[in-house]
Scaffold this motif. Structure first.
Motif, PDB file in Angstrom:
ATOM      1  N   LEU A  75       0.829  -1.212   0.000  1.00 50.89           N
ATOM      2  CA  LEU A  75       0.000   0.000   0.000  1.00 50.89           C
ATOM      3  C   LEU A  75       0.861   1.258   0.000  1.00 50.89           C
ATOM      4  O   LEU A  75       0.628   2.179  -0.789  1.00 50.89           O
ATOM      5  CB  LEU A  75      -0.952   0.000   1.197  1.00 50.89           C
ATOM      6  CG  LEU A  75      -2.111  -0.987   1.132  1.00 50.89           C
ATOM      7  CD1 LEU A  75      -2.761  -1.140   2.499  1.00 50.89           C
ATOM      8  CD2 LEU A  75      -3.126  -0.546   0.089  1.00 50.89           C
ATOM      9  N   LYS A  76       1.865   1.293   0.859  1.00 53.74           N
ATOM     10  CA  LYS A  76       2.751   2.464   0.918  1.00 53.74           C
ATOM     11  C   LYS A  76       3.453   2.701  -0.414  1.00 53.74           C
ATOM     12  O   LYS A  76       3.464   3.820  -0.935  1.00 53.74           O
ATOM     13  CB  LYS A  76       3.779   2.313   2.042  1.00 53.74           C
ATOM     14  CG  LYS A  76       3.210   2.533   3.414  1.00 53.74           C
ATOM     15  CD  LYS A  76       4.272   2.375   4.493  1.00 53.74           C
ATOM     16  CE  LYS A  76       3.655   2.620   5.868  1.00 53.74           C
ATOM     17  NZ  LYS A  76       4.616   2.442   6.953  1.00 53.74           N
ATOM     18  N   GLU A  77       4.042   1.640  -0.961  1.00 54.15           N
ATOM     19  CA  GLU A  77       4.773   1.772  -2.224  1.00 54.15           C
ATOM     20  C   GLU A  77       3.858   2.158  -3.377  1.00 54.15           C
ATOM     21  O   GLU A  77       4.208   3.005  -4.207  1.00 54.15           O
ATOM     22  CB  GLU A  77       5.503   0.467  -2.545  1.00 54.15           C
ATOM     23  CG  GLU A  77       6.674   0.202  -1.625  1.00 54.15           C
ATOM     24  CD  GLU A  77       7.321  -1.165  -1.850  1.00 54.15           C
ATOM     25  OE1 GLU A  77       6.778  -1.992  -2.643  1.00 54.15           O
ATOM     26  OE2 GLU A  77       8.372  -1.422  -1.222  1.00 54.15           O
ATOM     27  N   THR A  78       2.679   1.568  -3.429  1.00 51.29           N
ATOM     28  CA  THR A  78       1.737   1.842  -4.523  1.00 51.29           C
ATOM     29  C   THR A  78       1.279   3.294  -4.497  1.00 51.29           C
ATOM     30  O   THR A  78       1.314   3.985  -5.529  1.00 51.29           O
ATOM     31  CB  THR A  78       0.526   0.901  -4.430  1.00 51.29           C
ATOM     32  OG1 THR A  78       0.988  -0.443  -4.534  1.00 51.29           O
ATOM     33  CG2 THR A  78      -0.484   1.190  -5.529  1.00 51.29           C
ATOM     34  N   TYR A  79       0.851   3.772  -3.330  1.00 48.56           N
ATOM     35  CA  TYR A  79       0.353   5.144  -3.247  1.00 48.56           C
ATOM     36  C   TYR A  79       1.470   6.176  -3.386  1.00 48.56           C
ATOM     37  O   TYR A  79       1.269   7.226  -3.992  1.00 48.56           O
ATOM     38  CB  TYR A  79      -0.436   5.355  -1.951  1.00 48.56           C
ATOM     39  CG  TYR A  79      -1.782   4.672  -1.983  1.00 48.56           C
ATOM     40  CD1 TYR A  79      -2.690   4.914  -3.009  1.00 48.56           C
ATOM     41  CD2 TYR A  79      -2.149   3.774  -0.989  1.00 48.56           C
ATOM     42  CE1 TYR A  79      -3.922   4.287  -3.047  1.00 48.56           C
ATOM     43  CE2 TYR A  79      -3.390   3.142  -1.015  1.00 48.56           C
ATOM     44  CZ  TYR A  79      -4.273   3.405  -2.050  1.00 48.56           C
ATOM     45  OH  TYR A  79      -5.502   2.784  -2.093  1.00 48.56           O
ATOM     46  N   GLU A  80       2.659   5.901  -2.866  1.00 49.90           N
ATOM     47  CA  GLU A  80       3.789   6.822  -3.038  1.00 49.90           C
ATOM     48  C   GLU A  80       4.162   6.945  -4.507  1.00 49.90           C
ATOM     49  O   GLU A  80       4.413   8.038  -5.010  1.00 49.90           O
ATOM     50  CB  GLU A  80       4.993   6.360  -2.219  1.00 49.90           C
ATOM     51  CG  GLU A  80       4.852   6.619  -0.735  1.00 49.90           C
ATOM     52  CD  GLU A  80       5.981   6.013   0.101  1.00 49.90           C
ATOM     53  OE1 GLU A  80       6.954   5.467  -0.471  1.00 49.90           O
ATOM     54  OE2 GLU A  80       5.877   6.072   1.351  1.00 49.90           O
ATOM     55  N   ASP A  92      -2.541   8.102   4.474  1.00 53.81           N
ATOM     56  CA  ASP A  92      -2.253   7.817   5.870  1.00 53.81           C
ATOM     57  C   ASP A  92      -2.445   6.314   6.045  1.00 53.81           C
ATOM     58  O   ASP A  92      -3.567   5.812   5.948  1.00 53.81           O
ATOM     59  CB  ASP A  92      -3.198   8.594   6.792  1.00 53.81           C
ATOM     60  CG  ASP A  92      -2.910   8.354   8.264  1.00 53.81           C
ATOM     61  OD1 ASP A  92      -1.738   8.090   8.609  1.00 53.81           O
ATOM     62  OD2 ASP A  92      -3.855   8.417   9.061  1.00 53.81           O
ATOM     63  N   ILE A  93      -1.334   5.608   6.261  1.00 52.55           N
ATOM     64  CA  ILE A  93      -1.388   4.154   6.414  1.00 52.55           C
ATOM     65  C   ILE A  93      -0.915   3.817   7.818  1.00 52.55           C
ATOM     66  O   ILE A  93       0.191   4.187   8.216  1.00 52.55           O
ATOM     67  CB  ILE A  93      -0.533   3.458   5.340  1.00 52.55           C
ATOM     68  CG1 ILE A  93      -1.093   3.808   3.965  1.00 52.55           C
ATOM     69  CG2 ILE A  93      -0.515   1.946   5.570  1.00 52.55           C
ATOM     70  CD1 ILE A  93      -0.243   3.396   2.804  1.00 52.55           C
ATOM     71  N   LYS A  94      -1.798   3.144   8.558  1.00 57.31           N
ATOM     72  CA  LYS A  94      -1.506   2.816   9.953  1.00 57.31           C
ATOM     73  C   LYS A  94      -1.580   1.316  10.166  1.00 57.31           C
ATOM     74  O   LYS A  94      -2.483   0.653   9.655  1.00 57.31           O
ATOM     75  CB  LYS A  94      -2.491   3.508  10.886  1.00 57.31           C
ATOM     76  CG  LYS A  94      -2.318   5.004  10.904  1.00 57.31           C
ATOM     77  CD  LYS A  94      -3.227   5.660  11.907  1.00 57.31           C
ATOM     78  CE  LYS A  94      -2.948   7.162  11.886  1.00 57.31           C
ATOM     79  NZ  LYS A  94      -3.909   7.917  12.596  1.00 57.31           N
ATOM     80  N   ARG A  95      -0.640   0.849  10.958  1.00 61.35           N
ATOM     81  CA  ARG A  95      -0.588  -0.573  11.318  1.00 61.35           C
ATOM     82  C   ARG A  95      -0.878  -0.707  12.809  1.00 61.35           C
ATOM     83  O   ARG A  95      -0.259  -0.036  13.634  1.00 61.35           O
ATOM     84  CB  ARG A  95       0.800  -1.114  10.994  1.00 61.35           C
ATOM     85  CG  ARG A  95       1.115  -2.500  11.525  1.00 61.35           C
ATOM     86  CD  ARG A  95       0.552  -3.581  10.599  1.00 61.35           C
ATOM     87  NE  ARG A  95       0.944  -4.911  11.034  1.00 61.35           N
ATOM     88  CZ  ARG A  95       1.980  -5.580  10.565  1.00 61.35           C
ATOM     89  NH1 ARG A  95       2.766  -5.035   9.651  1.00 61.35           N
ATOM     90  NH2 ARG A  95       2.237  -6.800  10.996  1.00 61.35           N
ATOM     91  N   THR A  96      -1.841  -1.540  13.138  1.00 58.73           N
ATOM     92  CA  THR A  96      -2.126  -1.859  14.531  1.00 58.73           C
ATOM     93  C   THR A  96      -2.115  -3.374  14.658  1.00 58.73           C
ATOM     94  O   THR A  96      -1.923  -4.083  13.665  1.00 58.73           O
ATOM     95  CB  THR A  96      -3.492  -1.304  14.975  1.00 58.73           C
ATOM     96  OG1 THR A  96      -4.511  -1.885  14.161  1.00 58.73           O
ATOM     97  CG2 THR A  96      -3.544   0.211  14.869  1.00 58.73           C
ATOM     98  N   ASP A  97      -2.331  -3.853  15.829  1.00 59.95           N
ATOM     99  CA  ASP A  97      -2.352  -5.285  16.058  1.00 59.95           C
ATOM    100  C   ASP A  97      -3.506  -5.918  15.290  1.00 59.95           C
ATOM    101  O   ASP A  97      -4.671  -5.638  15.551  1.00 59.95           O
ATOM    102  CB  ASP A  97      -2.495  -5.568  17.559  1.00 59.95           C
ATOM    103  CG  ASP A  97      -2.264  -7.025  17.886  1.00 59.95           C
ATOM    104  OD1 ASP A  97      -1.412  -7.655  17.224  1.00 59.95           O
ATOM    105  OD2 ASP A  97      -2.943  -7.543  18.793  1.00 59.95           O
TER     106      ASP A  97
END
Length: 149
Positions: A75-80, A92-97
């Motif tokens: 997701l980060k690489e694609t949108y960047e 805004d990409i967030k990682r949680t448990d």
């Protein structure tokens, strides 16, 4: 008196954008696969027949951290890459448990639509001049499996 009324009507129409309707359309898609679940919401903001922006929320849930690692990275690489190439992306990409949530706004007034269509010629039928059409984007989401209101 009639001339004044006609002039007033013309001014009102000019100031109100000739009655162009604006609003939002919400599309949703859920996929429950073996190792993960994806819940997506696409809110299309439009004026008339063209798209102003799209607000996307994609939530990937999984018990497998490697699956979440892959989604987070992709997701980060694609949108960047998309923002670098065409502009208009706020992410805004967030990682949680147990999940990765991406919140993205694509502002089509800032996006280089001409370059986008040049790189993806199959999208030409979804564009009117340098504007993405509402019908075009809805058909893209429906083809992906989303349901639109």
């Amino acid at each position: 008196m009639k001339k004044a009324l006609v002039v007033l009507c013309i001014v009102v129409l000019a100031l109100t954008g000739c009655g162009k309707k604006s609003g939002t359309i919400k599309c949703t898609m859920d996929k429950d696969l073996t190792y993960y679940k994806i819940e997506s919401t696409y809110t299309i903001n439009y004026t008339g027949k063209t798209v102003d922006s799209v607000d996307t929320v994609e939530k990937v849930s999984s018990d497998n951290s490697k699956v979440l690692d892959t989604f987070e990275k992709t997701l980060k690489e694609t949108y960047e890459a998309a923002d670098k190439s065409y502009g208009g992306y706020t992410t805004d990409i967030k990682r949680t448990d147990g999940e990765v949530v991406s919140t993205v706004t694509i502002d089509y007034s800032k996006m280089d639509i001409s370059k986008f269509v040049k790189d993806e010629p199959s999208l030409k039928s979804y564009v009117d001049g340098d504007k993405l059409t509402v019908d075009g984007i809805k058909s893209i989401y429906v083809a992906m499996g989303a349901t639109c209101e």
